[in-house]
Design an enzyme around this catalytic site. Structure first.
Site, PDB file in Angstrom:
ATOM      1  N   TYR A   1      -0.789  -1.026  -2.007  1.00 40.58           N
ATOM      2  CA  TYR A   1      -2.069  -0.508  -2.494  1.00 40.58           C
ATOM      3  C   TYR A   1      -2.053   1.019  -2.633  1.00 40.58           C
ATOM      4  CZ  TYR A   1      -4.052  -5.119  -1.331  1.00 40.58           C
ATOM      5  OH  TYR A   1      -4.311  -6.455  -1.254  1.00 40.58           O
TER       6      TYR A   1
ATOM      7  N   LYS B   1       7.752 -10.305   4.970  1.00 40.47           N
ATOM      8  CA  LYS B   1       8.455 -11.068   3.925  1.00 40.47           C
ATOM      9  C   LYS B   1       9.855 -10.480   3.866  1.00 40.47           C
ATOM     10  CE  LYS B   1       8.414 -14.186   0.643  1.00 40.47           C
ATOM     11  NZ  LYS B   1       8.300 -15.609   0.926  1.00 40.47           N
TER      12      LYS B   1
ATOM     13  N   ASP C   1       4.355 -16.518   3.910  1.00 36.98           N
ATOM     14  CA  ASP C   1       4.024 -17.838   3.356  1.00 36.98           C
ATOM     15  C   ASP C   1       3.853 -18.860   4.477  1.00 36.98           C
ATOM     16  OD1 ASP C   1       6.692 -17.193   3.683  1.00 36.98           O
ATOM     17  OD2 ASP C   1       7.421 -18.433   2.041  1.00 36.98           O
TER      18      ASP C   1
ATOM     19  N   ASP D   1      -4.882  -8.367   4.007  1.00 39.58           N
ATOM     20  CA  ASP D   1      -6.051  -8.588   3.160  1.00 39.58           C
ATOM     21  C   ASP D   1      -6.251 -10.092   2.933  1.00 39.58           C
ATOM     22  OD1 ASP D   1      -8.065  -8.204   1.346  1.00 39.58           O
ATOM     23  OD2 ASP D   1      -6.856  -7.177  -0.167  1.00 39.58           O
TER      24      ASP D   1
ATOM     25  N   ASP E   1      -8.939 -12.948   5.213  1.00 38.97           N
ATOM     26  CA  ASP E   1      -9.968 -13.759   4.544  1.00 38.97           C
ATOM     27  C   ASP E   1      -9.732 -15.241   4.794  1.00 38.97           C
ATOM     28  OD1 ASP E   1     -11.230 -11.542   3.554  1.00 38.97           O
ATOM     29  OD2 ASP E   1     -11.363 -12.297   1.504  1.00 38.97           O
TER      30      ASP E   1
END
Ligand code: NAD
Length: 358
Positions: free
Chosen positions: A136, A191, A223, A247, A251
């Site tokens: 980001y 990852k 994952d 992020d 959620d």
């Protein structure tokens, strides 16, 4: 005396923050509470969503209690003047790099969660998300433009994922410290099998672990973490991860708990100064009706007492009062069972205050 900047903001922000303030005043602590405008309200009154005076107050305060900002009526404003820029501006100005999002499934609300009750009953996990780095904020970024320079004709776009050693070290330390105060188990999500950035992340977190031998560390690919969160979420205690994975996973974890109206959050900097806010937005659809659930904001105030104001016993008091109120079957509309009669925002705040003194 601790100074708290109170920034209610827009929509239901003013209603829910009023209840958290009621509760803070009921604790009997000599806090100094100072209010300021933020978001659309600030834009209307001062021409900017994050006025200089609000930023100054936020910088000086030990902690910031934030409601929510935003309303669809501001969607046509230029981006720098939109209410949501206020929260991004505060995160950046105060260097709030560590985002704490607990996901707790209260036994009384198990039925409202999206998974089978036995998977979520008693769930209590904490996601620590790095908030100021990663893809980001990486450079370079952009779109490869068409020969005439127009974005519309671009045939490629790119963002760059990047983390520095100090950025990983500081978020890892924050997460190990948090795990130390809880179940002493930290899962670092990466990852590393595909991304260099996250192989580096994994290596640095492993190095920092040497300073926290009392905390068990494991590593998990993102994952798999996404899958485990819905397969067996109670296997986790504290999760630490980068900005983008955090992020998404936070959620996902939120939905394990039933209602967005119950979820607090904290964003901290290196000085322990923090911004505390509910995970939800300004809910313009229910603003002004007195029906919003104030518990996420009240629980955010509890986090503020624990992480920025060094009052863990008062934080425990508030959390216990919330549990008591839920056990008394008091519910705002968003968490009420079908057919039950819900209570309003102010009644819920009063009920938590009453449960405090029990
Ligand atoms: P939202 O979180 O405001 O609302 C989503 C849904 O959840 C709505 O139906 C709302 O009524 C309900 N809801 C939210 N909080 C609730 C509460 N405490 N009690 C009961 N019900 C509640 O998300 P949205 O509708 O997508 O966004 C509305 C505005 O909020 C937008 O302008 C958005 O940009 C802004 N927003 C701000 C923040 C922030 O201030 N940090 C975060 C998210 C969204």
């Amino acid at each position: 005396m601790s100074k708290i900047a109170v920034l209610p903001g827009d929509g239901i922000g003013t209603e829910i923050v009023a209840e958290a303030v009621k509760l803070l005043r009921a604790l009997g602590e000599p806090f100094e509470l100072e209010f300021a405008d933020v978001g659309g309200t600030a834009y209307e009154r001062h021409g900017h969503p994050l006025p200089e005076a609000t930023l100054k107050l936020a910088r000086e305060a030990d902690a910031i209690l934030f409601g929510a900002v935003g309303d669809w009526k501001y969607d046509s404003l230029p981006r720098p003047l939109r209410p949501e820029q206020a929260i991004l501006g505060l995160r950046k100005a105060l260097n709030l790099f560590a985002n704490f999002r607990p996901a707790i499934c209260y036994p009384e609300l198990t039925a409202a969660a999206s998974l089978k009750p036995e998977l979520v009953a008693g769930l209590d996990i904490l996601i620590v998300r790095e908030l100021t780095g990663d893809i980001y904020f990486g450079q370079p970024r952009g779109r490869r433009t068409a020969p005439d320079g127009a974005f519309a004709g671009a045939d490629e776009a790119f963002d760059t994922m990047r983390y520095s050693r100090p950025e990983i070290e500081r978020i890892a330390r924050v997460a190990f410290e948090a795990a130390r105060k809880r179940g002493k188990k930290l899962t670092s999500v990466d990852k590393a099998n595909v991304l260099e950035t996250f192989q580096f992340w994994k290596d640095v977190v492993t190095e920092v672990h040497k300073d926290y031998p009392d905390v068990a560390l494991d590593h998990m690919y993102v994952d798999n973490a996404a899958m485990q969160l819905v397969r067996a979420p109670k296997r986790f205690d504290v999760i630490v991860t980068g900005n983008m994975f955090g992020d998404i996973l936070s959620d996902e974890a939120a939905m394990l708990t039933g209602s967005i109206g119950m979820l607090p959050s904290a964003s901290l900097n290196e000085r322990g100064q923090g911004l505390y806010e509910p995970s939800h937005g300004s809910a313009p659809d229910i603003a002004g009706k007195g029906i919003a659930n104030p518990l996420a904001t009240i629980l955010s105030a509890a986090m503020m007492l624990r992480y920025s104001l060094a009052k863990p016993a008062q934080a425990d008091r508030i959390e216990a009062a919330v549990k008591r109120v839920l056990a008394q079957r008091l519910r705002t509309a968003d968490i009420a069972a079908p057919g039950a009669s819900p209570i309003g925002t102010a009644q819920m705040g009063d009920a938590v205050v009453a449960a405090l003194s029990n």
